[in-house]
Design a protein around this motif. Structure first.
Motif, PDB file in Angstrom:
ATOM      1  N   ALA A 188       0.815  -1.221   0.000  1.00  0.00           N
ATOM      2  CA  ALA A 188       0.000   0.000   0.000  1.00  0.00           C
ATOM      3  C   ALA A 188       0.847   1.268   0.000  1.00  0.00           C
ATOM      4  CB  ALA A 188      -0.942  -0.005   1.212  1.00  0.00           C
ATOM      5  N   TYR A 189       2.152   1.147   0.237  1.00  0.00           N
ATOM      6  CA  TYR A 189       3.013   2.324   0.150  1.00  0.00           C
ATOM      7  C   TYR A 189       3.116   2.812  -1.291  1.00  0.00           C
ATOM      8  CZ  TYR A 189       4.750   2.151   4.956  1.00  0.00           C
ATOM      9  OH  TYR A 189       4.869   2.190   6.314  1.00  0.00           O
ATOM     10  N   GLY A 190       2.832   1.938  -2.242  1.00  0.00           N
ATOM     11  CA  GLY A 190       2.756   2.348  -3.637  1.00  0.00           C
ATOM     12  C   GLY A 190       4.036   2.940  -4.179  1.00  0.00           C
TER      13      GLY A 190
ATOM     14  N   PRO B  70       5.794  -4.334  -5.041  1.00  0.00           N
ATOM     15  CA  PRO B  70       6.431  -3.744  -3.861  1.00  0.00           C
ATOM     16  C   PRO B  70       6.262  -2.231  -3.844  1.00  0.00           C
ATOM     17  CG  PRO B  70       8.053  -4.055  -5.566  1.00  0.00           C
ATOM     18  CD  PRO B  70       6.739  -4.523  -6.143  1.00  0.00           C
ATOM     19  N   ALA B  71       6.751  -1.616  -2.783  1.00  0.00           N
ATOM     20  CA  ALA B  71       6.863  -0.160  -2.752  1.00  0.00           C
ATOM     21  C   ALA B  71       7.982   0.241  -3.703  1.00  0.00           C
ATOM     22  CB  ALA B  71       7.166   0.304  -1.334  1.00  0.00           C
ATOM     23  N   LEU B  72       7.713   1.217  -4.548  1.00  0.00           N
ATOM     24  CA  LEU B  72       8.648   1.640  -5.594  1.00  0.00           C
ATOM     25  C   LEU B  72       8.983   3.116  -5.411  1.00  0.00           C
ATOM     26  CD1 LEU B  72       6.406  -0.057  -8.141  1.00  0.00           C
ATOM     27  CD2 LEU B  72       8.823  -0.640  -8.099  1.00  0.00           C
TER      28      LEU B  72
ATOM     29  N   ILE C 126       5.906   4.930 -13.538  1.00  0.00           N
ATOM     30  CA  ILE C 126       6.301   3.860 -12.622  1.00  0.00           C
ATOM     31  C   ILE C 126       5.063   3.194 -12.031  1.00  0.00           C
ATOM     32  CG2 ILE C 126       7.467   3.362 -10.430  1.00  0.00           C
ATOM     33  CD1 ILE C 126       9.376   5.704 -11.122  1.00  0.00           C
ATOM     34  N   ALA C 127       4.108   4.009 -11.607  1.00  0.00           N
ATOM     35  CA  ALA C 127       2.872   3.474 -11.051  1.00  0.00           C
ATOM     36  C   ALA C 127       2.148   2.600 -12.070  1.00  0.00           C
ATOM     37  CB  ALA C 127       1.968   4.614 -10.587  1.00  0.00           C
TER      38      ALA C 127
ATOM     39  N   PRO D 248      -2.329   2.937  -8.841  1.00  0.00           N
ATOM     40  CA  PRO D 248      -2.955   4.188  -9.288  1.00  0.00           C
ATOM     41  C   PRO D 248      -1.931   5.312  -9.301  1.00  0.00           C
ATOM     42  CG  PRO D 248      -3.581   3.702  -7.012  1.00  0.00           C
ATOM     43  CD  PRO D 248      -2.852   2.491  -7.536  1.00  0.00           C
ATOM     44  N   ALA D 249      -2.155   6.307 -10.140  1.00  0.00           N
ATOM     45  CA  ALA D 249      -1.263   7.462 -10.205  1.00  0.00           C
ATOM     46  C   ALA D 249      -1.285   8.194  -8.863  1.00  0.00           C
ATOM     47  CB  ALA D 249      -1.715   8.406 -11.321  1.00  0.00           C
TER      48      ALA D 249
END
Length: 287
Positions: free
Chosen positions: A19-21, A254-256, A277-278, A284-285
């Motif tokens: 969820a850190y996205g 993962p978180a990116l 990247i998203a 989501p953006a």
């Protein structure tokens, strides 16, 4: 072994969730842009740029007050050095993590000094068992001062040392297994190293322990005199975005994090990179 087991246990309880996205490296030059990102869940700051006991830069403090997770990223511990890590640098590193309330910290599998001489650059290690021993010993020294886990980042290198004893995947896996550390995977580094060695970057992804990934760096580079340089000052190329997608196919997204360290483009160009990247990861953006 008790310390390693404890490190692994802590890592399992605080692993950053998907969820850190998508996040970005916080830098003073783009602080206003980062502060204004509406969908930002996490950021990274160079640990050595933070004064742990002084007032934080207002834009960085605002992120913390918004609930954005900020991860300190070290560049000067020299975990791969033959010498023991400098206790003062370790103390500062741990203090920054505490000051930011970070769930983990990160540093590089590299050395930056030898014989008292500071190189000013992240230098690659020979993939030898002796080098594994040195990294593991220094990681354990750092872990003794931390209350959160550490993630280790393999660097981009323009050369390999002769007579390496281990493949890159074997080298990294042994370090992670013996230290109990997590992995900060830089897909831009994976691409750069594979391109310069003439190998397939997907082979490394298939050989790494992706279940140990804490988060992922994404960055741009450029070719110069036949070698691809991981510059952090160029736009993320399509090939690296394809690696992001391939990574997410192999392991839960993962978180990116987008890394830019100079020659910052206009805000709309940065926003486009973050959204690309998203999109590659199916997130989501955030802009």
């Amino acid at each position: 072994m008790v310390a390693v087991a404890a490190a692994v246990a802590v890592a399992e309880t605080v692993r950053p969730p998907a969820a850190y996205g998508v996040g970005i490296g916080w830098r003073p030059e783009i602080a206003g842009f980062v502060e204004a990102l509406p969908g930002l869940r996490f950021a990274e700051v160079v640990a050595e740029s933070v004064h742990a006991h002084d007032t934080l830069p207002p834009a960085l403090q605002t992120l913390l007050e918004r609930g954005v997770t900020v991860i300190p990223h070290g560049v000067r511990l020299s975990l791969g050095g033959a010498e023991a890590v400098d206790p003062a640098r370790v103390e500062h590193f741990a203090a920054v993590a505490s000051r930011l309330g970070a769930p983990l910290v990160s540093e590089h599998i590299a050395f930056v000094r030898a014989g008292g001489v500071e190189a000013g650059h992240l230098l690659p290690l020979p993939r030898s068992r002796e080098a594994v021993d040195a990294v593991v010993a220094n990681v354990r020294r750092v872990q003794q001062s931390l209350t959160v886990p550490i993630a280790l980042e393999p660097i981009a290198a323009l050369f390999d040392w002769p007579d390496d004893e281990l493949t890159e995947a074997q080298f990294l896996t042994e370090i992670l297994d013996r230290s109990g550390a997590m992995l900060l995977l830089d897909v831009a580094n994976v691409y750069a190293n594979a391109r310069n060695r003439g190998t397939d970057p997907l082979e490394l992804l298939d050989e790494l322990p992706l279940d140990r990934v804490a988060y992922v760096h994404v960055a741009g580079g450029a070719e110069h005199q036949g070698l691809y340089h991981d510059t952090h000052t160029d736009a993320v190329p399509d090939e690296v975005l394809s690696l992001v997608a391939a990574l997410c196919e192999r392991h839960r997204p993962p978180a990116l994090m987008l890394e830019r360290d100079g020659d910052y483009p206009p805000a709309d160009a940065l926003a486009t990179e973050l959204d690309a990247i998203a999109k590659a990861a199916g997130y989501p953006a955030i802009t």
